[in-house]
Design a protein around this motif. Sequence first.
Motif, mmCIF file in Angstrom:
data_model
loop_
_atom_site.group_PDB
_atom_site.id
_atom_site.type_symbol
_atom_site.label_atom_id
_atom_site.label_comp_id
_atom_site.label_asym_id
_atom_site.label_seq_id
_atom_site.Cartn_x
_atom_site.Cartn_y
_atom_site.Cartn_z
ATOM 1 N N ILE A 124 7.123 1.762 15.322
ATOM 2 C CA ILE A 124 6.513 2.362 16.518
ATOM 3 C C ILE A 124 6.763 3.874 16.511
ATOM 4 C CG2 ILE A 124 6.765 2.559 19.040
ATOM 5 C CD1 ILE A 124 7.075 -0.520 19.124
ATOM 6 N N SER A 125 8.005 4.261 16.247
ATOM 7 C CA SER A 125 8.330 5.696 16.209
ATOM 8 C C SER A 125 7.523 6.411 15.137
ATOM 9 C CB SER A 125 9.817 5.896 15.919
ATOM 10 O OG SER A 125 10.602 5.279 16.913
ATOM 11 N N ARG A 126 7.397 5.773 13.972
ATOM 12 C CA ARG A 126 6.677 6.444 12.871
ATOM 13 C C ARG A 126 5.190 6.537 13.148
ATOM 14 N NH1 ARG A 126 10.559 7.201 8.549
ATOM 15 N NH2 ARG A 126 12.309 5.996 9.278
ATOM 16 N N ALA A 127 4.642 5.517 13.783
ATOM 17 C CA ALA A 127 3.226 5.575 14.154
ATOM 18 C C ALA A 127 2.999 6.732 15.123
ATOM 19 C CB ALA A 127 2.787 4.250 14.781
ATOM 20 N N ILE A 128 3.878 6.868 16.088
ATOM 21 C CA ILE A 128 3.743 7.946 17.076
ATOM 22 C C ILE A 128 3.920 9.311 16.408
ATOM 23 C CG2 ILE A 128 4.820 8.992 19.118
ATOM 24 C CD1 ILE A 128 5.554 6.063 19.982
ATOM 25 N N GLN A 129 5.002 9.455 15.651
ATOM 26 C CA GLN A 129 5.299 10.757 15.050
ATOM 27 C C GLN A 129 4.200 11.222 14.090
ATOM 28 O OE1 GLN A 129 9.105 9.855 13.366
ATOM 29 N NE2 GLN A 129 10.238 10.309 15.239
ATOM 30 N N ASN A 130 3.540 10.257 13.446
ATOM 31 C CA ASN A 130 2.542 10.637 12.442
ATOM 32 C C ASN A 130 1.109 10.676 12.953
ATOM 33 O OD1 ASN A 130 3.836 11.023 9.653
ATOM 34 N ND2 ASN A 130 4.884 9.216 10.454
ATOM 35 N N THR A 131 0.896 10.270 14.216
ATOM 36 C CA THR A 131 -0.484 10.283 14.728
ATOM 37 C C THR A 131 -0.624 10.973 16.082
ATOM 38 O OG1 THR A 131 -0.243 8.112 15.832
ATOM 39 C CG2 THR A 131 -1.046 8.090 13.552
ATOM 40 N N HIS A 132 0.442 11.091 16.863
ATOM 41 C CA HIS A 132 0.299 11.614 18.223
ATOM 42 C C HIS A 132 0.259 13.150 18.221
ATOM 43 C CE1 HIS A 132 0.934 12.210 22.513
ATOM 44 N NE2 HIS A 132 0.664 10.930 22.681
ATOM 45 N N GLN A 147 2.564 15.737 9.770
ATOM 46 C CA GLN A 147 2.113 14.364 10.034
ATOM 47 C C GLN A 147 1.353 13.784 8.846
ATOM 48 O OE1 GLN A 147 -0.012 15.041 13.843
ATOM 49 N NE2 GLN A 147 1.630 13.869 14.819
ATOM 50 N N PHE A 148 1.480 12.476 8.679
ATOM 51 C CA PHE A 148 0.741 11.731 7.654
ATOM 52 C C PHE A 148 -0.028 10.621 8.380
ATOM 53 C CE2 PHE A 148 4.393 13.680 5.690
ATOM 54 C CZ PHE A 148 3.862 14.234 4.537
ATOM 55 N N PRO A 149 -1.240 10.979 8.876
ATOM 56 C CA PRO A 149 -1.963 10.057 9.774
ATOM 57 C C PRO A 149 -2.256 8.698 9.148
ATOM 58 C CG PRO A 149 -2.935 12.251 9.830
ATOM 59 C CD PRO A 149 -1.946 12.263 8.722
ATOM 60 N N ASP A 150 -2.595 8.654 7.843
ATOM 61 C CA ASP A 150 -2.881 7.359 7.215
ATOM 62 C C ASP A 150 -1.642 6.463 7.239
ATOM 63 O OD1 ASP A 150 -5.333 8.359 6.730
ATOM 64 O OD2 ASP A 150 -5.097 8.536 4.554
ATOM 65 N N TYR A 151 -0.519 7.070 6.946
ATOM 66 C CA TYR A 151 0.739 6.327 6.998
ATOM 67 C C TYR A 151 0.995 5.846 8.425
ATOM 68 C CZ TYR A 151 5.700 5.267 6.748
ATOM 69 O OH TYR A 151 6.912 4.639 6.840
ATOM 70 N N LYS A 186 0.861 -1.184 0.000
ATOM 71 C CA LYS A 186 0.000 0.000 0.000
ATOM 72 C C LYS A 186 0.891 1.225 0.000
ATOM 73 C CE LYS A 186 -3.751 2.179 2.660
ATOM 74 N NZ LYS A 186 -4.135 2.992 1.493
ATOM 75 N N GLN A 187 0.616 2.112 -0.968
ATOM 76 C CA GLN A 187 1.468 3.297 -1.069
ATOM 77 C C GLN A 187 0.806 4.526 -0.439
ATOM 78 O OE1 GLN A 187 2.239 3.281 -5.426
ATOM 79 N NE2 GLN A 187 4.349 2.706 -4.917
#
Lengths: 203, 203
Positions: free
Chosen positions: B108-116, B125-129, A124-125
Amino acid sequence: MKLYEFALAPNPRRVRMFIAEKGITIPTEQIDLRTGQNRTPQFLAKNPSGGLPVLELDDGACLAESVAICRYLESLHPEPRLMGTDARDQAFVEMWNRRMELELFTPISRAIQNTHPMFKERMKQFPDYGEAQREAVKARLERMDRELEGRQFVAGDRFTIADITAFAAIEFGSMMGVVKIDPSLERLTRWRESIASRPSAKA
Amino acid sequence: MKLYEFALAPNPRRVRMFIAEKGITIPTEQIDLRTGQNRTPQFLAKNPSGGLPVLELDDGACLAESVAICRYLESLHPEPRLMGTDARDQAFVEMWNRRMELELFTPISRAIQNTHPMFKERMKQFPDYGEAQREAVKARLERMDRELEGRQFVAGDRFTIADITAFAAIEFGSMMGVVKIDPSLERLTRWRESIASRPSAKA
């Protein structure tokens, strides 16, 4: 020993260059990432993460992760030193190698994976994220040009694994349309030409 | 020597745990990431990448990158071995440490950085990513539970840096709401409790 690798992929290229710089030979087997040969049960038994390259040892144990493979080869064939001389030098080479990996190789890979048509079927891109990574790459290359002031190689006066990581990333990024080095970045251009002229760059 | 670090951040925690396991003491100075103390000219002179931790050596040279710092400390204080015993063992510990870093710590870091919300002001932030990364974390934790079958630690029968990397990632992810370990993952739960009970987990 046997190296499972794929000629077109950037991580295997890092290890091929490393092996060439050492002047050693290791038999290889191609695993075609494009046709999913890295997702077969046979290959996943060697590396459950599915990544390349993998170094199969003579007792059948399989070592994955490019840098771990390189460090193991460095221990077997210490010269020429590609990962630093003494403990202190090794630490700074590792710092530079990680910077090139985390700040250059990784964003180049993510820009490609999230924007290139070749990866459309495979994952998924997130194109907006990929474009942002492309900008991060551009900024990092500009910084790299400044870092190369007064030094011949990424980690100083000696060719190291950090040069290999940066070169493999840049060449892959160029091939896939994510990297374009502006000629005004003279130090970076000079460095790239000097690495490209090494026999190992053809490995 | 002096360690620049920040008590709440996961990479400094890796090095603090490593130091505690070695039984050594290194003076520290807090650099508050939340107020941008890592972006001042003074700090960027120590680490132009702006990351923590940084180990300042007695001659003023500054070593960045957690794993490079750990390897340097391992060379100065070899026991207990946290990065492998002989060259072959070191290679496999490095493989596992990189897997935990690239396949667990990074998503984990990317999930936090892009959603928190905490990172809203600090980066685009890129919430979908970020959500996709959260799913990748969940899948990797399930796989980790299977990998822990028949082994006490991430890389085998011995506590290593790979346990530190995984633990620091999981604890940070839990604190920030990205990781929640399902109790049905019994091996992972048991492993986490065993690492949490080590004195170094409080470091």
